[in-house]
Design an enzyme around this catalytic site. Structure first.
Site, short mmCIF file in Angstrom:
data_model
loop_
_atom_site.label_atom_id
_atom_site.label_comp_id
_atom_site.label_asym_id
_atom_site.label_seq_id
_atom_site.Cartn_x
_atom_site.Cartn_y
_atom_site.Cartn_z
N GLU A 100 -0.47 1.28 -5.59
CA GLU A 100 -0.24 0.03 -4.87
C GLU A 100 -0.17 -1.16 -5.83
O GLU A 100 -1.05 -1.33 -6.66
CB GLU A 100 -1.37 -0.22 -3.88
CG GLU A 100 -1.73 0.96 -3.00
CD GLU A 100 -3.01 0.73 -2.24
OE1 GLU A 100 -3.24 -0.43 -1.81
OE2 GLU A 100 -3.79 1.68 -2.08
N HIS A 132 0.86 -1.20 0.00
CA HIS A 132 0.00 0.00 0.00
C HIS A 132 0.90 1.25 0.00
O HIS A 132 1.02 1.95 1.00
CB HIS A 132 -0.88 -0.06 1.26
CG HIS A 132 -2.02 0.90 1.28
ND1 HIS A 132 -2.12 2.01 0.46
CD2 HIS A 132 -3.13 0.91 2.07
CE1 HIS A 132 -3.23 2.66 0.74
NE2 HIS A 132 -3.87 2.02 1.72
#
Length: 283
Positions: A255, A153
């Protein structure tokens, strides 16, 4: 004390940035909590966004850096949002070289309470000239198969989201959770307009290129097949207690993930996902 057995992991500030490496004129720092990369300094600039640490909430991942998402993405599963890996203390791997950091997380009573499978995760962050490489390894150490989703992330620091342009996504199908839309991106470049964006792009094969004014970053991946582009925009950012006013203008998340088609592992099998971030010398 066995930190892995704790039923209530906390983000004790003593572990923020505890582990550092310097190589090729760059520096990385990471926390044992979540094996979360917190900083990548290169060419005189911080390349990862990190929210104010004094606003971090105990028991949650820190806002920024590179949280590790496993074994589910968002609420796409029966467990807690984005899984437990980002909330757990990982064990640093001893003897890693000066250009890399590595951490390991294995199942215990706490994780099996959320997800009933034996596993071993290893997260490695390594520096090479102008490049940060991250690799996530997942091993099924149990006697039965399992499926999982995973993502890195990555919060990329930018000068202003109004100047951000991302290329390499044209022609790819995406799911837009802000409008509940399943569509194909027909634009040659994805430009952030200052509002909320939350898209999962499927089957992304080519490298991506992010331009932030004069700064350029090349993003490549293997093992991962999906790319998430996320920024909360001003309205949602104001509702996030771990962001300061205006912080949403200073990052975009790009991501690498395996989300839409989870990974299936039989007993003893393993999987690796890699993401690399590379600067041009002038960036």
């Amino acid at each position: 004390m066995d930190m892995h057995a704790s039923p209530d992991p906390t983000n004790d500030r003593m572990i923020f940035g505890q582990h550092r490496r310097d190589a090729d004129g760059m520096t990385i720092a990471a926390a044992s909590l979540g094996a979360q990369l917190l900083s990548w300094q290169a060419a005189g600039r911080e390349r990862l966004f990190l929210g104010p640490l004094d606003r971090a909430t105990p028991g949650t991942a820190m806002r920024g850096g590179v949280p590790v998402i496993f074994p589910q993405f968002s609420m796409r599963g029966p467990g807690g949002r984005h899984g437990f890996a980002r909330r757990m203390p990982w064990r640093p791997v001893e003897g890693t070289t000066p250009d890399r950091l590595a951490f390991v997380l294995e199942d215990d009573a706490y994780t099996r309470g959320e997800w009933p499978h034996p596993f071993r995760l290893r997260l490695e962050a390594a520096l090479s000239p102008w490049t940060l490489r991250m690799a996530l390894d997942v091993v099924n150490t149990g006697a039965t198969s399992f499926d999982f989703a995973a993502a890195l992330h990555t919060y990329l620091a930018v000068d202003d989201t109004a100047g951000v342009r991302i290329s390499g996504l044209s022609g790819r199908r995406f799911l837009d959770s802000t409008r509940d839309v399943d569509a194909v991106d027909t634009e040659p470049v994805l430009a952030l307009d200052g509002g909320e964006i939350d898209r999962i792009y499927a089957d992304v094969a080519s490298p991506l290129h992010l331009e932030d004014g004069p700064h350029r970053l090349d993003i490549a991946m293997s093992g991962f097949s999906d790319v998430v582009v996320w920024n909360p925009g001003p309205a949602k950012a104001a509702q996030l207690p771990d962001l300061a006013p205006g912080d949403h203008l200073r990052f975009v998340c790009v991501e690498a993930g395996r989300i839409l088609v989870p990974v299936h592992l039989e007993p003893g099998e393993s999987w690796r996902g890699e993401q690399s971030l590379s600067l041009s010398p002038a960036a």
